[in-house]
Design an enzyme around this catalytic site. Structure first.
Site, short mmCIF file in Angstrom:
data_model
loop_
_atom_site.label_atom_id
_atom_site.label_comp_id
_atom_site.label_asym_id
_atom_site.label_seq_id
_atom_site.Cartn_x
_atom_site.Cartn_y
_atom_site.Cartn_z
N ASP A 193 0.85 -1.21 0.00
CA ASP A 193 0.00 0.00 0.00
C ASP A 193 0.87 1.25 0.00
OD1 ASP A 193 -1.88 1.95 0.35
OD2 ASP A 193 -2.74 1.13 2.19
N GLU A 219 -1.61 -1.18 -3.87
CA GLU A 219 -2.75 -0.35 -3.44
C GLU A 219 -2.42 1.14 -3.48
OE1 GLU A 219 -4.60 -1.79 0.12
OE2 GLU A 219 -5.11 0.22 0.84
N GLU A 245 -10.39 3.58 -1.15
CA GLU A 245 -10.69 4.03 0.21
C GLU A 245 -10.98 5.52 0.29
OE1 GLU A 245 -6.62 2.81 1.60
OE2 GLU A 245 -6.80 4.63 2.81
N HIS A 295 -12.12 -1.39 2.72
CA HIS A 295 -11.01 -0.75 3.42
C HIS A 295 -11.31 -0.61 4.92
CE1 HIS A 295 -9.40 3.21 5.02
NE2 HIS A 295 -8.29 2.55 4.75
MG MG Z 1 -4.80 1.84 1.97
#
Ligand code: MG
Length: 360
Positions: A193, A219, A245, A295
């Site tokens: 991420d 991500e 998200e 998320h």
């Molecule tokens: Mg994230």
């Protein structure tokens, strides 16, 4: 069933050491509770930006509460539309957060009155959902701490592990990902991420290298507003691109789906307007053949992921566990999170936590 009361409680507390970039980082959580006779329902939203929760509370108390109290609690679609219209000129932003907390509370209330878990109330596709470990990978950790956290999460029965990148030079981040991959072995799901920290050229450089390490998804490599850049990246990236998200409506997700700009969508029910909108987003994704990996907020998302046909995995992120009764913690077994069998979301705020962190 009329809504008789809507309470909004704001809490502010220090963020977990494993998920903050500054030592004094704080999080704000707004708890919304709706009451109807002897029944109640709980919803929540959060802000990692100081003051965000204060703004959300003001919206709930001054703008949205009059639209909710006195209404039929079963009419979540009607109430949602009224809240949307009353805040449309404000833009989505914090309005979607405020609507989310209330809408979640109304759905929780409906399922509690029915006496069934929200997952069942919404249609119930499955009794358990794959779960990966998250929220325990700080940029401040050295490689050995990073590896230790990843190993611990696997040992707890989680199917995979996510680590954060984007705060160090590219080659250094790549070495950190490689170290975790070597520690976990080739079969564990490993997610990476970037929290929107890269440029398109950085992401294009990194994507094939992450693919070589068997990374399951990459991500938020870019600012989520840049759907065109995501479309360029998703077309070329050999590692699946996950995003969502920060997106706040079915329209934002539909734009990603139309452009083929992501492979996995990550809606956050507390960010995008609640259960009512989440279900529409899941349908938009399903029509495009895209899986949903919600998320954060596993306590809430386990019910939604269990209720839709196209969920992939939930994010086990322990940051808010302390807010709820310990016996209500989600159980993880052999890579899966089990759907709790208590009515509604099945969550009760822990009185000591509310007393300690309440913002007057
Ligand atoms: Mg994230």
């Amino acid at each position: 069933m009329r809504v008789e009361r809507l309470d909004a409680q704001l809490l502010r507390f220090p963020m977990l050491a494993s998920h903050r970039d500054q030592p004094d980082a704080q999080m704000e959580v707004l708890l919304a509770t709706v009451h109807a006779g002897d029944h109640w329902g709980l919803g929540l939203t959060f802000s990692v930006q100081p003051g965000g929760g204060v703004a959300v509370r003001a919206l709930v108390e001054h703008v949205l509460r009059p639209l909710v109290v006195g209404q039929n609690a079963y009419h979540t679609e009607r109430i949602w539309a009224a809240m949307y219209q009353a805040t449309h000129r404000l833009g989505r932003g914090i309005a979607a957060l405020a609507i989310a907390a209330i809408d979640m509370a109304l759905w929780d209330l409906k399922a509690r009155v029915a006496g069934v878990p929200l997952a069942d109330y919404l249609g119930g596709c499955r009794d358990r959902v794959l779960a990966y470990g998250s929220g325990r990978s700080s940029h401040q950790f050295d490689v050995s701490e990073l590896v230790a956290q990843a190993r611990a999460q696997r040992a707890e029965g989680l199917d995979g592990v996510k680590i954060r990148v984007g705060a160090r030079p590219l080659a250094e981040d790549l070495a950190r990902v490689r170290a975790v991959r070597e520690a976990l072995g080739p079969d564990a799901r490993l997610m990476v991420d970037a929290n929107e920290r890269y440029t398109l050229s950085d992401a294009l450089w990194l994507a094939p290298r992450l693919a070589e390490l068997g990374v399951y998804w990459f991500e938020e490599p870019l600012d989520a507003e840049h759907v065109d850049a995501y479309a360029l990246l998703a077309r070329q990236s050999p590692v699946p691109i996950a995003v969502g998200e920060h997106l706040q409506s079915r329209h934002a997700f539909a734009a990603y789906a139309r452009q083929g700009a992501a492979h996995i969508l990550q809606p956050d029910v507390a960010m995008l307007g609640g259960v009512t909108e989440f279900l529409k987003i899941a349908a938009v994704a399903d029509a495009a053949g895209l899986p949903i990996a919600p998320h954060f907020l596993h306590q809430f998302h386990i019910h939604l992921a269990a209720a839709i046909p196209n969920s992939l995995i939930v994010e086990h992120f322990p940051a808010l566990d302390f807010l709820f009764l310990p016996e209500e913690r989600c159980e993880v077994r052999e890579g899966y999170m089990l759907v709790p069998r208590r009515p509604g979301f099945g969550l009760t705020p822990r009185p000591e936590a509310v007393a300690e962190y309440r913002v007057p």
